[in-house]
Write a protein that holds these residues in place. Sequence first.
Motif, PDB file in Angstrom:
ATOM      1  N   LYS A   1      12.276 -64.485  -6.321  1.00 24.12           N
ATOM      2  CA  LYS A   1      12.614 -63.174  -5.788  1.00 24.12           C
ATOM      3  C   LYS A   1      13.526 -63.235  -4.566  1.00 24.12           C
ATOM      4  N   SER A   2      13.380 -64.268  -3.758  1.00 24.59           N
ATOM      5  CA  SER A   2      14.167 -64.310  -2.525  1.00 24.59           C
ATOM      6  C   SER A   2      14.327 -65.734  -2.025  1.00 24.59           C
TER       7      SER A   2
ATOM      8  N   ASN B   1      21.123 -58.294  -1.768  1.00 24.46           N
ATOM      9  CA  ASN B   1      20.618 -58.537  -3.119  1.00 24.46           C
ATOM     10  C   ASN B   1      21.736 -59.073  -4.003  1.00 24.46           C
TER      11      ASN B   1
ATOM     12  N   GLU C   1      17.101 -61.880  -3.577  1.00 24.84           N
ATOM     13  CA  GLU C   1      17.410 -61.333  -2.259  1.00 24.84           C
ATOM     14  C   GLU C   1      17.616 -62.478  -1.265  1.00 24.84           C
TER      15      GLU C   1
END
Length: 316
Positions: A26-27, A110, A127
Amino acid sequence: MWALGAWVLLGAVCAGSAQLQFNAIKSVEKTICNKTVILPCIVTNLAQKGIRAMFVKWKLEKNEFFSFDGSTEETHRNKNFSSAVLESVQNLSLGSASLSISKTQAVPGNYSCEVTESNREGETVIELIYRVEPWFPQVESIFIILFLVCAILFYWIQLGVTVSKGTTFQENIGLILAGIIISVVAVVGFILLVLDGFEPKNQAGLGLIVLPAVILVPLQYFLLKIVFKNNLLLFEILVVVLESLGYLIAVIGFALCITACPPKNGAVVIAGLAIMALMAVVGLIYMIALGSCKKDQPPKKAVEEPLNDAKGVMLE
């Protein structure tokens, strides 16, 4: 009816097989010490596993800035992302479409990675987060500042003791100006050091803390020399030598830390400044204890004169 259900199920399976799947990341974080940033994009269900069948596209907030066409092996990139390259073109056939970007061009936000393999495609979003932090760990910064503050503070106390024992106006002015200079420079260094980031201003801050500290070494020598009336013994000289050694250690630590992020030798700087602060304490205690004893001793001539007078009376 069962035939219709089987057809719907078969269509769903076929549709699912046309969708590329990715490792769920996710990041990622960018810190002050990163030289480059790797944006991960890993496909887990490639079928053909050939570069020529693949096409990769990267976007920032839905704005395309990078693409790679495997059929021609051509790369196109936005001028604002001139450093962007696939982490490994060879590993693209294994599903790795990760992108490498320089720290200065990797803008937080993002990012979306789109991968196409023949008639199959997929997209994942990552992200990029910028984690703001100081160059030195907080504990090390505290100790660096603390020990230099102690060394400067004890100098001012030594100066007060020295003035109380009697100094000339010129000596007072010179010693006070030197103390003001080292104090002001140190405060500026403290401010620059604790600012977030690993930039020239932070490096200058560490330099303003360590390098001007050399002023404290000759000041220690002059204070002891004034108090003990130019009659420095081995112990007083040893204090000055050890303080010089502490400064040398601090400078070595500075040289080792100045280009490293995170700094791996901050303890060397701390050790050097700690020795300087310790010698300042020792010098102060020695100055108060033995300096006062010397002051209380009557001058040699004052003792000899009554004795000479007594001898003259006896001879008469």
